[in-house]
Design a protein around this motif. Sequence first.
Motif, PDB file in Angstrom:
ATOM      1  N   GLY A   1       0.803  -1.214   0.000  1.00 49.65           N
ATOM      2  CA  GLY A   1       0.000   0.000   0.000  1.00 49.65           C
ATOM      3  C   GLY A   1       0.833   1.259   0.000  1.00 49.65           C
ATOM      4  N   ALA A   2       0.373   2.262   0.767  1.00 50.66           N
ATOM      5  CA  ALA A   2       1.044   3.559   0.826  1.00 50.66           C
ATOM      6  C   ALA A   2       2.080   3.631   1.933  1.00 50.66           C
ATOM      7  N   THR A   3       2.397   2.501   2.564  1.00 51.46           N
ATOM      8  CA  THR A   3       3.368   2.502   3.658  1.00 51.46           C
ATOM      9  C   THR A   3       4.760   2.779   3.112  1.00 51.46           C
ATOM     10  N   ALA A   4       5.416   3.817   3.636  1.00 50.68           N
ATOM     11  CA  ALA A   4       6.763   4.174   3.190  1.00 50.68           C
ATOM     12  C   ALA A   4       7.834   3.623   4.118  1.00 50.68           C
ATOM     13  N   GLY A   5       7.492   3.367   5.383  1.00 57.65           N
ATOM     14  CA  GLY A   5       8.486   2.867   6.320  1.00 57.65           C
ATOM     15  C   GLY A   5       7.845   2.162   7.494  1.00 57.65           C
ATOM     16  N   ILE A   6       8.623   1.324   8.142  1.00 55.54           N
ATOM     17  CA  ILE A   6       8.193   0.600   9.340  1.00 55.54           C
ATOM     18  C   ILE A   6       9.356   0.637  10.319  1.00 55.54           C
ATOM     19  N   GLY A   7       9.081   0.887  11.582  1.00 53.38           N
ATOM     20  CA  GLY A   7      10.137   0.882  12.587  1.00 53.38           C
ATOM     21  C   GLY A   7       9.652   0.337  13.907  1.00 53.38           C
ATOM     22  N   GLY A   8      10.576  -0.168  14.702  1.00 50.84           N
ATOM     23  CA  GLY A   8      10.209  -0.665  16.019  1.00 50.84           C
ATOM     24  C   GLY A   8      11.404  -1.250  16.739  1.00 50.84           C
TER      25      GLY A   8
END
Length: 246
Positions: free
Chosen positions: A34-41
């Motif tokens: 989708g429109a997700t540009a980044g993931i962090g955790g």
Amino acid sequence: NFNNPATNAATVVSNDTIAANQYVIYAGARGLAGATAGIGGPGGFGWSSNPTGRFTPAENNQINAITASFKNQVEKRGQPSGFAKWGGTITFDNDGSTSWFFNHQGTPSGNLTDFYSIALHELGHAVGLGSSTEWSNLVSGSTFTGLNAENQNNGRAVPLSADLAHWAAGTLSVVYGTTIQQEAAMDPDLQNGTRKKVTALDAAALQDIGWSLGPAPPAPGVNGDYNANGIVDASDYAIWRKRLNQ
């Protein structure tokens, strides 16, 4: 242990050594939906203590003391309270659906997604904002009740988005160390062609989950740089014109 940011495969680094006051970020890129540009955790951990053989009571006491000390170092990094993980991960989209703007000293425009802004947002998640027990312990209903964050929100609990991991969309603050108003870095979206910096509200939430903050960085020393983004352009002229003689 963590998911490899480039492949999403479960990854374990055994017997790693991470010094006090060090925080490790594993960064990579893969296609995100989708429109997700980044993931962090933040990442996770595992440890065990399984002594075998016969020990005297004194030796058992010594084993238990060593185990308790080791447990504290792994789980809390020796900190008495607050967020204390060893590090985390950030993944950036690279399947061609995100048109990135990579110049951190420039001004994004058009339909480009600012890599600098996404990196700051996902770093916020990687250090515990919206992604840790310390954060969730301060969530009440649909608001965040950290004292420092409330002080930045005129003494009121801060509204959260539906996922309870971001400020509500459109939440305003000021860029940390300035009086420049901006949407908070940790609200859930970023408009293409714009840049976000860490705001006073974001910084306050870091304090609420256990981080200690140094002084805000000085504003860039560029004459006429009224929005403190390191360059002088038409947006600086607009601020100068609106605030003339103020």
